[in-house]
Design a protein around this motif. Structure first.
Motif, short mmCIF file in Angstrom:
data_model
loop_
_atom_site.label_atom_id
_atom_site.label_comp_id
_atom_site.label_asym_id
_atom_site.label_seq_id
_atom_site.Cartn_x
_atom_site.Cartn_y
_atom_site.Cartn_z
N SER A 32 -2.40 1.16 -4.23
CA SER A 32 -1.79 -0.10 -3.83
C SER A 32 -1.32 -0.86 -5.07
O SER A 32 -1.68 -0.51 -6.20
N TYR A 49 3.57 2.54 2.54
CA TYR A 49 3.39 2.06 3.91
C TYR A 49 4.32 0.88 4.20
O TYR A 49 4.65 0.09 3.31
N ASP A 50 4.72 0.79 5.46
CA ASP A 50 5.66 -0.27 5.85
C ASP A 50 5.02 -1.65 5.84
O ASP A 50 5.65 -2.63 5.47
N GLU A 51 3.77 -1.76 6.26
CA GLU A 51 3.12 -3.07 6.31
C GLU A 51 2.59 -3.48 4.95
O GLU A 51 2.02 -2.66 4.23
N TYR A 55 0.83 -1.20 0.00
CA TYR A 55 0.00 0.00 0.00
C TYR A 55 0.87 1.25 0.00
O TYR A 55 1.92 1.30 0.62
N LYS A 56 0.39 2.26 -0.71
CA LYS A 56 1.02 3.57 -0.70
C LYS A 56 -0.07 4.61 -0.49
O LYS A 56 -1.28 4.28 -0.55
N VAL A 57 0.32 5.85 -0.26
CA VAL A 57 -0.66 6.90 0.01
C VAL A 57 -1.66 7.02 -1.13
O VAL A 57 -2.85 7.21 -0.90
N SER A 95 9.78 4.61 2.60
CA SER A 95 9.22 4.42 3.94
C SER A 95 9.34 5.71 4.76
O SER A 95 10.43 6.24 4.94
N SER A 96 8.20 6.18 5.28
CA SER A 96 8.23 7.37 6.13
C SER A 96 8.86 7.06 7.50
O SER A 96 9.12 7.98 8.26
N ASP A 134 5.87 -6.16 8.40
CA ASP A 134 6.42 -4.81 8.44
C ASP A 134 7.79 -4.84 7.75
O ASP A 134 8.77 -5.31 8.31
#
Length: 191
Positions: free
Chosen positions: A47, A180-182, A42-44, A167-168, A157
């Protein structure tokens, strides 16, 4: 002659009884050609999803109860299924690169089940160790077994395995480019 037939009959019955009572015990190899592992990241802004192949694996049973297992994943097969053409090639190549899973140096990942607890009929709470890029971390998930099939869903993760790209957790100011990390893994297995 009657004693010989009686002895043979007893031997055959004992062999058949032994065969059927041990049918569900022991190590059950995963039929990799009939099994499927799907990932989703997933990304902002959306996905991506795809597949990855099992290289080898097995589940251990005691009677009908799952007691353990182990899986090796062929990281070189990671592939997206939601893209086509040039964009698919770019994403697949990027996932295999050092930015993500570095499959040239780390061609396999591994999952070893370390504890299995029954949580209901055909359902188990599983703990294990997963190794990605030679880094091992604990993981917990639910697994269901029906006949000669099993399925599981895991959340992993990636930041714990030094997969940092986008990764933020590692980089500031990514805004809508953050990933997203997960990520999710869903495995449908046949043995």
């Amino acid at each position: 002659m009657k004693n010989l037939f009686r002895t043979i009959a007893v031997f055959v019955m004992a062999f058949m009884a032994f065969s059927f009572t041990t049918l569900n015990e022991g190590k059950k190899e995963i039929k990799i050609e009939n099994s499927k592992v799907v990932w989703k990241g997933y990304k902002v802004t959306g996905s991506h999803e795809g597949t990855i192949a099992i290289k080898s694996g097995f589940l251990n049973f005691n009677a009908d109860q799952l007691i353990g297992g182990e899986f090796t994943i062929d990281m070189t097969t990671i592939s997206s299924t939601d893209l086509e053409g040039e964009y698919k090639g770019k994403l697949d190549g990027h996932l295999k690169s050092a930015d993500f899973f570095g499959v040239e140096n780390f061609p396999t990942a591994k999952l070893v089940l370390t504890e299995v607890k029954s949580s209901g009929k055909n359902s188990y709470e599983v703990s294990g160790n997963i190794t990605i890029k030679n880094i091992t971390e604990p993981v917990s998930f639910d697994l269901s077994v029906y006949g000669n099939k099993a399925n599981a869903a895991l959340k992993i993760d990636r930041s714990k395995f030094d997969v940092r790209y986008g990764s933020s957790s590692f980089f500031d100011g990514l805004k809508d480019k953050a990933i997203y990390d997960e990520f999710d893994i869903v495995a449908d297995l046949e043995f």
